[in-house]
Scaffold this motif. Sequence first.
Motif, PDB file in Angstrom:
ATOM      1  N   ALA A  54       0.842  -1.194   0.000  1.00 17.41           N
ATOM      2  CA  ALA A  54       0.000   0.000   0.000  1.00 17.41           C
ATOM      3  C   ALA A  54       0.880   1.248   0.000  1.00 17.41           C
ATOM      4  CB  ALA A  54      -0.909  -0.006   1.215  1.00 17.41           C
ATOM      5  N   LYS A  55       2.035   1.143   0.666  1.00  9.61           N
ATOM      6  CA  LYS A  55       2.996   2.262   0.675  1.00  9.61           C
ATOM      7  C   LYS A  55       4.319   1.751   0.119  1.00  9.61           C
ATOM      8  CE  LYS A  55       0.884   4.374   4.691  1.00  9.61           C
ATOM      9  NZ  LYS A  55       0.942   4.472   6.161  1.00  9.61           N
ATOM     10  N   PRO A  56       4.409   1.593  -1.176  1.00 11.80           N
ATOM     11  CA  PRO A  56       5.589   0.926  -1.750  1.00 11.80           C
ATOM     12  C   PRO A  56       6.838   1.816  -1.743  1.00 11.80           C
ATOM     13  CG  PRO A  56       3.949   1.454  -3.444  1.00 11.80           C
ATOM     14  CD  PRO A  56       3.414   1.957  -2.163  1.00 11.80           C
ATOM     15  N   PRO A  57       7.939   1.358  -1.128  1.00  5.53           N
ATOM     16  CA  PRO A  57       9.175   2.146  -1.145  1.00  5.53           C
ATOM     17  C   PRO A  57       9.703   2.386  -2.560  1.00  5.53           C
ATOM     18  CG  PRO A  57       9.352   0.341   0.427  1.00  5.53           C
ATOM     19  CD  PRO A  57       8.097   0.120  -0.348  1.00  5.53           C
ATOM     20  N   CYS A  58       9.451   1.424  -3.446  1.00  2.00           N
ATOM     21  CA  CYS A  58       9.940   1.578  -4.826  1.00  2.00           C
ATOM     22  C   CYS A  58       9.286   2.778  -5.509  1.00  2.00           C
ATOM     23  CB  CYS A  58       9.668   0.304  -5.628  1.00  2.00           C
ATOM     24  SG  CYS A  58       7.931  -0.173  -5.643  1.00  2.00           S
ATOM     25  N   VAL A  59       8.038   3.043  -5.177  1.00  2.00           N
ATOM     26  CA  VAL A  59       7.329   4.190  -5.763  1.00  2.00           C
ATOM     27  C   VAL A  59       7.860   5.488  -5.164  1.00  2.00           C
ATOM     28  CG1 VAL A  59       5.071   5.315  -5.962  1.00  2.00           C
ATOM     29  CG2 VAL A  59       5.266   2.842  -6.292  1.00  2.00           C
ATOM     30  N   ASP A  60       8.123   5.460  -3.850  1.00  2.00           N
ATOM     31  CA  ASP A  60       8.644   6.668  -3.193  1.00  2.00           C
ATOM     32  C   ASP A  60       9.970   7.106  -3.801  1.00  2.00           C
ATOM     33  OD1 ASP A  60       6.532   6.821  -1.474  1.00  2.00           O
ATOM     34  OD2 ASP A  60       7.536   5.833   0.207  1.00  2.00           O
ATOM     35  N   VAL A  61      10.855   6.146  -4.066  1.00  2.00           N
ATOM     36  CA  VAL A  61      12.217   6.526  -4.456  1.00  2.00           C
ATOM     37  C   VAL A  61      12.386   6.755  -5.954  1.00  2.00           C
ATOM     38  CG1 VAL A  61      13.222   5.291  -2.497  1.00  2.00           C
ATOM     39  CG2 VAL A  61      13.098   4.160  -4.725  1.00  2.00           C
ATOM     40  N   CYS A  62      11.452   6.310  -6.761  1.00  2.00           N
ATOM     41  CA  CYS A  62      11.635   6.403  -8.219  1.00  2.00           C
ATOM     42  C   CYS A  62      11.711   7.865  -8.661  1.00  2.00           C
ATOM     43  CB  CYS A  62      10.474   5.703  -8.933  1.00  2.00           C
ATOM     44  SG  CYS A  62      10.599   5.861 -10.728  1.00  2.00           S
ATOM     45  N   PRO A  63      12.829   8.259  -9.284  1.00  2.00           N
ATOM     46  CA  PRO A  63      12.978   9.688  -9.603  1.00  2.00           C
ATOM     47  C   PRO A  63      12.000  10.195 -10.661  1.00  2.00           C
ATOM     48  CG  PRO A  63      14.788   8.428 -10.534  1.00  2.00           C
ATOM     49  CD  PRO A  63      14.014   7.481  -9.672  1.00  2.00           C
ATOM     50  N   THR A  64      11.578   9.317 -11.557  1.00  2.00           N
ATOM     51  CA  THR A  64      10.735   9.793 -12.661  1.00  2.00           C
ATOM     52  C   THR A  64       9.256   9.465 -12.477  1.00  2.00           C
ATOM     53  OG1 THR A  64      10.955   7.742 -13.924  1.00  2.00           O
ATOM     54  CG2 THR A  64      12.640   9.431 -14.295  1.00  2.00           C
ATOM     55  N   GLY A  65       8.944   8.685 -11.473  1.00  2.00           N
ATOM     56  CA  GLY A  65       7.546   8.266 -11.314  1.00  2.00           C
ATOM     57  C   GLY A  65       7.208   7.048 -12.161  1.00  2.00           C
ATOM     58  N   ALA A  66       8.242   6.384 -12.702  1.00  2.00           N
ATOM     59  CA  ALA A  66       7.981   5.187 -13.507  1.00  2.00           C
ATOM     60  C   ALA A  66       7.398   4.068 -12.647  1.00  2.00           C
ATOM     61  CB  ALA A  66       9.270   4.715 -14.173  1.00  2.00           C
ATOM     62  N   SER A  67       7.892   3.967 -11.407  1.00  2.00           N
ATOM     63  CA  SER A  67       7.291   3.023 -10.466  1.00  2.00           C
ATOM     64  C   SER A  67       6.021   3.665  -9.951  1.00  2.00           C
ATOM     65  CB  SER A  67       8.221   2.781  -9.273  1.00  2.00           C
ATOM     66  OG  SER A  67       9.141   1.787  -9.564  1.00  2.00           O
ATOM     67  N   PHE A  68       4.914   2.980 -10.094  1.00  2.00           N
ATOM     68  CA  PHE A  68       3.662   3.585  -9.639  1.00  2.00           C
ATOM     69  C   PHE A  68       2.708   2.514  -9.150  1.00  2.00           C
ATOM     70  CE2 PHE A  68       0.570   2.623 -13.050  1.00  2.00           C
ATOM     71  CZ  PHE A  68       1.419   2.092 -14.019  1.00  2.00           C
ATOM     72  N   LYS A  69       1.741   2.978  -8.377  1.00  2.00           N
ATOM     73  CA  LYS A  69       0.729   2.050  -7.862  1.00  2.00           C
ATOM     74  C   LYS A  69      -0.586   2.398  -8.522  1.00  2.00           C
ATOM     75  CE  LYS A  69      -1.044   2.578  -3.855  1.00  2.00           C
ATOM     76  NZ  LYS A  69      -1.516   2.658  -2.484  1.00  2.00           N
ATOM     77  N   ARG A  70      -1.195   1.397  -9.128  1.00  2.00           N
ATOM     78  CA  ARG A  70      -2.511   1.611  -9.730  1.00  2.00           C
ATOM     79  C   ARG A  70      -3.559   1.810  -8.649  1.00  2.00           C
ATOM     80  NH1 ARG A  70      -4.310  -2.225 -14.654  1.00  2.00           N
ATOM     81  NH2 ARG A  70      -5.507  -3.145 -12.963  1.00  2.00           N
ATOM     82  N   ALA A  71      -4.675   2.372  -9.045  1.00  2.00           N
ATOM     83  CA  ALA A  71      -5.743   2.623  -8.079  1.00  2.00           C
ATOM     84  C   ALA A  71      -6.185   1.335  -7.386  1.00  2.00           C
ATOM     85  CB  ALA A  71      -6.925   3.273  -8.778  1.00  2.00           C
ATOM     86  N   ASP A  72      -6.071   0.218  -8.096  1.00  2.00           N
ATOM     87  CA  ASP A  72      -6.512  -1.045  -7.496  1.00  2.00           C
ATOM     88  C   ASP A  72      -5.386  -1.746  -6.717  1.00  2.00           C
ATOM     89  OD1 ASP A  72      -4.904  -1.927  -9.530  1.00  2.00           O
ATOM     90  OD2 ASP A  72      -6.522  -2.743 -10.761  1.00  2.00           O
TER      91      ASP A  72
END
Lengths: 400, 236
Positions: free
Chosen positions: B106-124
């Motif tokens: 739900a709070k993915p570290p990979c999304v937090d650190v990605c500089p470009t926003g390529a790592s993202f969490k879908r709404a689902d």
Amino acid sequence: MKNEFSRVEEKLFYGLAALGALVTAVGLGAALYMEHHGHVVTGMNNQIVWGLPHVFAIFLIVAASGVLNVASIGSVFGKAVYKPRAPLSGLLCIAMLAGGLAVIMLDLGRADRLVVAMTHFNPTSVFGWNVILYPGMFGIVAVYMWTLMERRMYPWSKPVSVAAFIWRLLLTTGTGSIFGFLVARQAYQSAVLAPMFIIMSFAWGLAVFMVVQKVMYGWNDLALHPDIRKRMKNLLAIFVAAVFYFVAVYHLTNFYFAKQVAFERFILVDGGIFPLLFWGGWLLAGTVLPLLLIFVPGLAAMRGSVTAASLLVIVGAFCQLYVFIIGGEAFPLEIFPGMTVSSSFFDGRIDHYAPSLPEFLLGLGGIGIAFTMTVVGVRVLRFLPKDDLAKLGAAGSLSD
Amino acid sequence: MSAPENKRRAFLAAVGAVAVAPGISLIAPSQAGTAASSAVRFGMLVDTTKCSPGCDACVKACAAENGLVEPIADLRQGSQWIRKIDLVDTATGRQHSLPMMCQHCAKPPCVDVCPTGASFKRADGIVLVDRHICIGCRYCMMACPYKARSFVHQPLTTQNPEVPRGLGCVEACTFCVQRTDRGLAPACADACPQGAMLFGDLNDPQSAIAKRLKEVATTQVRADLKLGTGVRYQGI
């Protein structure tokens, strides 16, 4: 005699510029090779995702921030001895930052997507902050150098130097926080890393400055005044000792936490190359020997002792970064505390990293870029620190 | 249409629903062209008591579904979206075997650190990598506590057209998003011969996974990090 010296200098310049260009070209060639074949030609893998290029790049970036300390001491803190050194300090900052950033960018899996990195910004990413902090540093230092070297801009020198000082503290905080904000791996996730990187930058930057200054004085048949030399070497010693303090705090804290003991044992005792580089490379060669060369009267009186101390600090820096970055990744992630784990993805196994030649050459290329920019810079503009000894002596600035 | 014929059709539909893979009836397919809904939170429950140590059916199914088939000399450089981990409790000697993949936090570290926003969490709740803006910096791999991500180290030639992959980008389990968007369960869950992997909507109290999570004790791996994993394990 004057002409003869100029001709020698002229030849030397072209020789050095050619050497720098060659090293840079080899580095770029290595990057192209990695880009074409993929990182399969490197020693990096899915466990050790950052390798030797990052050791070079982070050294260059951290030292770039620290080398500007020389200018800050002059402009921000008003120490007269350091003022003539500010332009060279700014040049080295820009040159090393360029070299370090080039290595980081060229190591990307998709180096061709540099524009994407510049146009897509994630505010929660420390890397994302650095996309602003690093180019901003170029801009501020360029303006700072302008205020130092253009008479009409002199009045702006102080406020711009303060801005540069704050900016580089932020920048190095950002570099340390790249690791400090990582919860996943045992080696990182510590707030102490940000100030530790700042103090490391002071030591490494000053060491680089001392070496470059020595070489430039040698070419120009000049000698550094013994009192200035003494002040600068004492400052280097303080920074080296401060790095020791931070590294000691970092490891002692870890030893106190039961969950970190296995990692500390790996880094400091039974991790093969890593304890060797930690104790022999960083502590002995990069910390103890420089302090001895600076403070033990018999050694300090030896010719070249300060340069040797500075070079040893740089060697120690590389050892320290290798242990910190590669050693930190080689230790397996503790996904299931209290369990021994095994898998096809090498869970629970200590990774063995063997850097490949292209990685090394790419890192060296970063130094080549910094070297070439410095050689060309000192050739075309007046960067040689010239001390007005009479004025400094009258103001009592030569001794503390 | 006569009444008996209606009954016959209803019967055939019911039989069909039972006969197809269990995952199909568990989740509603997304409408084509519509965005993922935040009303849904996809997740998985792995029953480690059913998971056999020598079995890697889930791993093979993932590789076949997502085209992870290129040979590589150094396995440490190859992509593994899902792997089997064998565990032994050092204090008691109790053994477990389980599949490990992206935990879709739900709070993915990979999304937090990605500089470009390529790592993202879908709404689902499915955590993905946008291959168009991943620059291959690998910071997400440094940040993931589960070693769930792989970096593509060599040029690829055998991609599945539905699963974009490419040299120099980072990738990980997508919960077979190409399947879940059609209402199917991920390939690993379908392939598990023991039925140890239950996939579904954690937000739907009527879903099988939500009901099961209410009944049995489950664990989030590295729960201390409070990442709110979408994958839970039973029996460890």
